[in-house]
Design a protein around this motif. Structure first.
Motif, mmCIF file in Angstrom:
data_model
loop_
_atom_site.group_PDB
_atom_site.id
_atom_site.type_symbol
_atom_site.label_atom_id
_atom_site.label_comp_id
_atom_site.label_asym_id
_atom_site.label_seq_id
_atom_site.Cartn_x
_atom_site.Cartn_y
_atom_site.Cartn_z
ATOM 1 N N LEU A 229 11.086 1.854 14.094
ATOM 2 C CA LEU A 229 10.057 2.329 15.013
ATOM 3 C C LEU A 229 9.056 3.155 14.215
ATOM 4 O O LEU A 229 9.416 3.778 13.214
ATOM 5 N N ALA A 230 7.809 3.179 14.657
ATOM 6 C CA ALA A 230 6.793 3.986 13.988
ATOM 7 C C ALA A 230 6.659 5.331 14.701
ATOM 8 O O ALA A 230 6.272 5.373 15.861
ATOM 9 N N PHE A 231 6.986 6.409 14.001
ATOM 10 C CA PHE A 231 6.884 7.751 14.568
ATOM 11 C C PHE A 231 5.794 8.531 13.837
ATOM 12 O O PHE A 231 5.829 8.661 12.611
ATOM 13 N N SER A 232 4.838 9.058 14.580
ATOM 14 C CA SER A 232 3.890 10.000 14.006
ATOM 15 C C SER A 232 4.574 11.359 13.926
ATOM 16 O O SER A 232 5.632 11.586 14.528
ATOM 17 N N GLY B 200 6.300 17.998 6.171
ATOM 18 C CA GLY B 200 4.934 18.008 6.710
ATOM 19 C C GLY B 200 4.389 16.645 7.077
ATOM 20 O O GLY B 200 5.105 15.755 7.543
ATOM 21 N N SER B 201 3.088 16.469 6.846
ATOM 22 C CA SER B 201 2.379 15.253 7.252
ATOM 23 C C SER B 201 2.869 14.032 6.481
ATOM 24 O O SER B 201 3.420 14.163 5.385
ATOM 25 N N PRO B 202 2.646 12.834 7.041
ATOM 26 C CA PRO B 202 3.101 11.611 6.369
ATOM 27 C C PRO B 202 2.450 11.419 4.996
ATOM 28 O O PRO B 202 1.282 11.777 4.795
ATOM 29 N N ILE B 203 3.195 10.850 4.081
ATOM 30 C CA ILE B 203 2.651 10.442 2.787
ATOM 31 C C ILE B 203 1.772 9.214 2.981
ATOM 32 O O ILE B 203 0.746 9.037 2.322
ATOM 33 N N PHE B 204 2.175 8.373 3.935
ATOM 34 C CA PHE B 204 1.451 7.124 4.221
ATOM 35 C C PHE B 204 1.563 6.851 5.707
ATOM 36 O O PHE B 204 2.618 7.033 6.311
ATOM 37 N N LEU C 39 3.242 1.284 9.662
ATOM 38 C CA LEU C 39 4.253 1.841 8.775
ATOM 39 C C LEU C 39 3.921 3.303 8.503
ATOM 40 O O LEU C 39 2.803 3.632 8.106
ATOM 41 N N VAL C 40 4.900 4.169 8.724
ATOM 42 C CA VAL C 40 4.737 5.602 8.485
ATOM 43 C C VAL C 40 5.805 6.038 7.494
ATOM 44 O O VAL C 40 6.985 5.677 7.638
ATOM 45 N N VAL C 41 5.410 6.795 6.471
ATOM 46 C CA VAL C 41 6.353 7.255 5.450
ATOM 47 C C VAL C 41 6.278 8.775 5.342
ATOM 48 O O VAL C 41 5.199 9.341 5.149
ATOM 49 N N ASN D 295 0.824 -1.209 0.000
ATOM 50 C CA ASN D 295 0.000 0.000 0.000
ATOM 51 C C ASN D 295 0.857 1.258 0.000
ATOM 52 O O ASN D 295 0.562 2.230 -0.700
ATOM 53 N N ALA D 296 1.935 1.223 0.787
ATOM 54 C CA ALA D 296 2.832 2.380 0.845
ATOM 55 C C ALA D 296 3.506 2.607 -0.497
ATOM 56 O O ALA D 296 3.641 3.753 -0.953
ATOM 57 N N ALA D 297 3.939 1.525 -1.139
ATOM 58 C CA ALA D 297 4.596 1.651 -2.445
ATOM 59 C C ALA D 297 3.664 2.271 -3.475
ATOM 60 O O ALA D 297 4.066 3.133 -4.269
ATOM 61 N N GLU D 298 2.407 1.866 -3.465
ATOM 62 C CA GLU D 298 1.435 2.408 -4.414
ATOM 63 C C GLU D 298 1.215 3.896 -4.186
ATOM 64 O O GLU D 298 1.187 4.696 -5.134
ATOM 65 N N ILE D 299 1.057 4.286 -2.914
ATOM 66 C CA ILE D 299 0.809 5.692 -2.608
ATOM 67 C C ILE D 299 2.052 6.539 -2.886
ATOM 68 O O ILE D 299 1.958 7.672 -3.382
ATOM 69 N N LEU D 300 3.240 5.991 -2.605
ATOM 70 C CA LEU D 300 4.471 6.707 -2.927
ATOM 71 C C LEU D 300 4.569 6.982 -4.423
ATOM 72 O O LEU D 300 4.904 8.088 -4.858
ATOM 73 N N SER D 301 4.273 5.960 -5.213
ATOM 74 C CA SER D 301 4.326 6.109 -6.666
ATOM 75 C C SER D 301 3.345 7.171 -7.149
ATOM 76 O O SER D 301 3.677 8.014 -7.990
ATOM 77 N N ASN D 302 2.138 7.149 -6.589
ATOM 78 C CA ASN D 302 1.115 8.120 -6.984
ATOM 79 C C ASN D 302 1.422 9.526 -6.484
ATOM 80 O O ASN D 302 0.858 10.506 -6.987
#
Length: 339
Positions: free
Chosen positions: A89-92, A134-138, A143-145, A30-37
């Motif tokens: 680690l997952a960071f918001s 700014g805010s996360p892409i995903f 998983l936070v990107v 899911n992250a890969a798809e959103i990153l690509s888009n």
């Protein structure tokens, strides 16, 4: 003709994660798809190449994704440089903002950490002097990107680490301050955040007010993820015990925990149950359970950290003896294939 960056990445992508990677496969896809888009095609290709090596065991991670322009300008990134952009680690965004300048964030690059360089006058988070966009892409809770405009510097250093000045030590075992409980307090905001990130069981325990909290509480909750709590669900008699041993009577941020000496022992609300802090390569462990989502929630009276497993009660002497006897029986059992 130069090879495309995606082909160069393929030579090293399979080494980015160990074979027992902590990322859920569906989160990676899911992250890969959103990153690509979202215009981060190079990092999207990297994740897709990594995917075959991943397992479905639920864990957490944060990825800082350089832009396509950064990949083009820098050429082929080394394995160690790519690993510097993956944190186990997952960071918001709120968690990153809460970290004081000088805090070290562990990465998958051996012996390398990212260093918080956010200034008091800047509302944007900065790591290794690179601004987070700014805010996360995903962000799906595990998983936070985040996007960044350039690669981190592998050799970045600061003059000296900055220690947290306000660490609350009232829950350290050597401190004699008594634990006070009374009244009631609403943790709706905290429990809502926990539910949105798949920590619903501990959120429900928090809402149950299993403690009569002080009017202005100072508490830290170490919350196991829902998958780890499946063994508890339905066993009503254990709810109170499980919850109380995951709560300590003081506010401790991830920075506070990291600044404690290795081996520091914390009191909990479960009588006689303690939590031992150990550290290895910037990884924080609580009774050998890693903190996988630091500062998931940071409020005036409460801090919540995510864990990937339950803090278990120590084995009783009877259980240890039974386990020892079972092991001995296994060692002396005859090989019946010979009969």
């Amino acid at each position: 003709m130069a090879k495309p960056i995606s082909l160069l990445l393929s030579l090293i992508a399979l080494s980015l994660f160990p074979l027992s990677s902590p990322l859920p496969s569906n989160a990676v896809l899911n992250a890969a798809e959103i990153l690509s888009n979202s215009g981060f095609v190079s990092m999207a290709l990297t994740l897709e190449l990594v995917y075959p090596t991943l397992t479905s065991e639920p864990r957490s991670a944060t990825i800082f994704s350089p832009s396509d322009a950064a990949f083009t300008n820098s050429g082929q990134p080394t394995l160690s440089l790519l690993q510097l952009h993956f944190c186990p680690l997952a960071f918001s965004l709120e968690s990153l903002r809460s970290l004081p300048s000088g805090t070290k964030i562990p990465t998958m690059a051996s012996g390398k950490s990212l260093i918080v360089t956010t200034s008091d006058s800047n509302e944007h988070v900065s790591l290794n002097n690179v601004t987070i966009n700014g805010s996360p892409i995903f962000d799906d809770g595990s998983l936070v990107v985040f996007g960044i405009d350039k690669f981190f510097d592998l050799n970045f250093e600061v003059p000296s680490p900055i220690q947290s000045p306000n660490s609350d030590r009232t829950c350290v075992v050597s401190n004699t301050t008594s634990i006070s409980v009374s009244g009631a307090y609403s943790f709706d905001e905290a429990s809502g955040m926990m539910r949105s990130r798949e920590y619903s069981v501990m959120a429900s325990f928090l809402d149950l007010q299993l403690l009569g909290f002080v009017e202005k509480p100072k508490l830290t909750v170490f919350a196991p993820v829902d998958d780890a709590m499946l063994v508890v669900v339905g066993n009503f008699s254990e709810y109170s015990s499980v919850f109380l041993r995951h709560v300590v009577p003081c506010k401790l941020s991830w920075t506070d925990l990291a600044n404690f000496e290795n081996g520091t022992v914390l009191r909990t609300f479960s009588d006689g149950f303690t939590i031992k802090i150990t550290k290895s390569s910037d990884q924080l462990m609580l009774n050998e359970a890693p903190v996988t989502f630091p500062d998931m929630y940071y409020g005036d009276g409460l801090i919540v950290h995510g864990l990937n497993q339950v803090l278990e009660l120590p084995a009783t002497p009877e259980e240890e003896e039974s386990s020892s006897e079972f092991g001995s029986a296994e060692r002396i059992a005859p090989d019946r294939s010979e009969f």
